[in-house]
Design a protein around this motif. Sequence first.
Motif: not given
Length: 831
Positions: A559, A561, A576-580, A610, A612, A617, A620
Amino acid sequence: MSAVLAAAAMGAFTFGADAPAAAHARMQAVEIAAEVRSYRIPAGSVGMALARIAEQNGVQMVFLAGLTRNVKTVGLTGDYTLGAALDQLLAGTGLSYRLADNQRDVFIILAENDRGTMNDASGAESLPPIDVGAERKERPRGAPAPGAASGPGDRYTGYKAENASSAMKMDTPLLKTPVSVQVVTRQLMDDQQAISVKDAIVTNVSGVQTTPNFVEAYKIRGFQNVGNFYKNGLMEYRMRYLDTANIQSIEVLKGPAAILYGRVEPGGLIDLVTKRPMETPYYSVQQQNGSYGMTRTSLDATGPLTADHSILYRFNGEFYHTYSYRDFVVDQNLFLAPTLSFHPIEQFRANIDFEYQHRTWVDDYPVLPAIGSYPAPIPISRYLQAPLLTTTSPHQYDKRRIAYDWTYDFFPGWSLTNRLSYTTFDDSQANVFGGTINQATGVLTRSLTNTTVSGGFREFDFATNVDLKGKFSTGPFEHNALIGFDYLRTAMPTYWNMTPAIGSINIYAPNYWTLDKPYSTPNFIGQAQKWTGVYGQDLISFLDDTVHVLLGGRYDWAETSSNKNTTYLGSLTTYTTVYNAAFSPRVGLVYQPAPWLSFYGNFTRSFGTNNTTTLGYPLPPQKGEQLEGGVKAELLDKRITATLAYYDLTKTNVPTPDPNNSANTLVIGKARSQGLEFDLTGRVDDNWSIIANYTHDDVRTVQGAPTYNPATLITTQVAVAGYKLPASPRNYGNLWVKYEADGQFRGLSLGGGVTVVESSLGDNANSFILPGYALLNGMVAYTTKIEDFTVTAQLNVKNITDTIYYPTSSNRTTIQTGTPRTFLGSLRVEF
């Protein structure tokens, strides 16, 4: 009683042997005893240490179990004959040894305080002693045997390492490891007076280069490895200004290491192995002074805290202060690192580490532009930041770290290990960046990132892992298996900074006295990451231990953020959180046609971090993939290790600037690094030691921006397919040779080396050249005994020819200058 049993055992094994056979067996025993082997045995149980020696020499140990119960040894590191190894290992234990021979084996007999004859009432015949501990030449006064003994404070470790735990998370011999890993030893760091990690690994390891960044960052195999620093197997996320004061060795693992370490960059990772407490008391005080007013005082102390040696301590500390060849720059560092070790029973051992660091300095982020096709023709001492800001608001960095690791050997060949670290640091800074340069007038526009006015920011990093390791057999296959879990969490709570445009400066005639206003609309930023992974691997050996197959895989959940707002309230609530998630495999193969030679290959895939964007934000994650093959050899009676590796490495989701929006970053890229590496380390003979390496690497963009304007390529710095990555020389190498004198000059050491780097292109647009260069370095040292003190005086000279060079860059206004000729003297007292 022990002597009686020892003699009886010797008599039993020699009974009935005819004279010629006995003589032949005795000759074989002498050959075994005279062979020099390399050892890396940690402090601990004498029984376990003796078992390790027996396994490496192919001999059997005969002794009463009660003799070694609760007896500890300080361990053994280096190159020894069998007898010299036993002498060192058993020193201070009250135990001794004799060598016996027969037609098949060499038996080692232990007897309490008994190195005399073994004749007794039983009538057993005593065997003549074999002198296996004698050195062939005299050694420097106060120094241990050549390249061999761990010596005072574990300083004399030689240049060659037998094992590297980072590659497999297991104590696996390098020749059985199907990956490329290089080790910088403590002795090499001391010989070169390497104060920083950068001094220790750049030039001494193939494929490693510097790169401009605010955090500790390097390029390995052409790809930047920001954040890929580990300490004792745990990530040190975004660490800064790493010092070697408490470092025992540095392991550089090449290629993707995601299977064991998670989301790391595909070029490789760097693992710092810290000094550990020792049972033998040792104290060292070193004073270093050098060019530009440099002064450094360091202390190393270790020994037992309890009579039974079950609790040990070690303390390393330094105070460092220096000016610079760069105008206005000053640097000061205080570093304290106490460590405790616990070994209450033979099967359990634990370490607790503490670190405190406070560093204050005037920032020197590289702001040097290119004019035309080369770096600007201005003095390398010229400072193009804003000294009225950077000197009145110096960079402040405070770090606190606590960590532990423990291992429990719960069954022969099986162990459980747990590591944990918690780090916090506070950081405040005012950094000036170059913007654009007027090629005709030399006027450079600048911008400022300032967190000093906000009081700085704080980051919290937590990491832990659990490893279960075991050895077992299934038919003809020998397994060395590992199952593990790790977790990393980092958090940088909301902080704010300002990025105002400040006054421009003429690089040829700078005016430093313009008062720039360090204020603008603030940005409130917060970042956090959480990584969780499970992994497993098995090194399977068969065909009489000549073939080794590595199978492994890892699954990650991540995760990331991030936020960026112009109001403090919004920064607290808007993330904003991205899950991979991803699976990373590793497959390797080693073939050993001879004990000193191995061929290896591997396929590895990595799941990277990740990024930023400047809009705040997450992007990927990057991914890497590598094919590698090579050969490893131990030469000159295993005194030298050589590795030749070929690799083909690709990295996807590479960030690149958005040509239509300078505040944005795109993820459309793919880059490839394809090359050849050669490393050679070790001791040629009793007098000569060597480090040599060479790198041939082609690093370029494979997939770049789909559209771009050639006329604006220099200003947009868009990655273009076929173009070289910044500061990526195709060929570079290093040679360092050290001589230790004998006879009337014993105690004298001389060393020298050369580093050669080919020219490279300095930015994504390939618009200017970083010229190639060659650097000469040298050292002279003298060690002697003064009463009970070992005293070493040493002088190192770096860049002897005072060459002007530019080791790295990232764009047309961020070129790093190289340090001119420097002198560094040292006086060390050990007791």
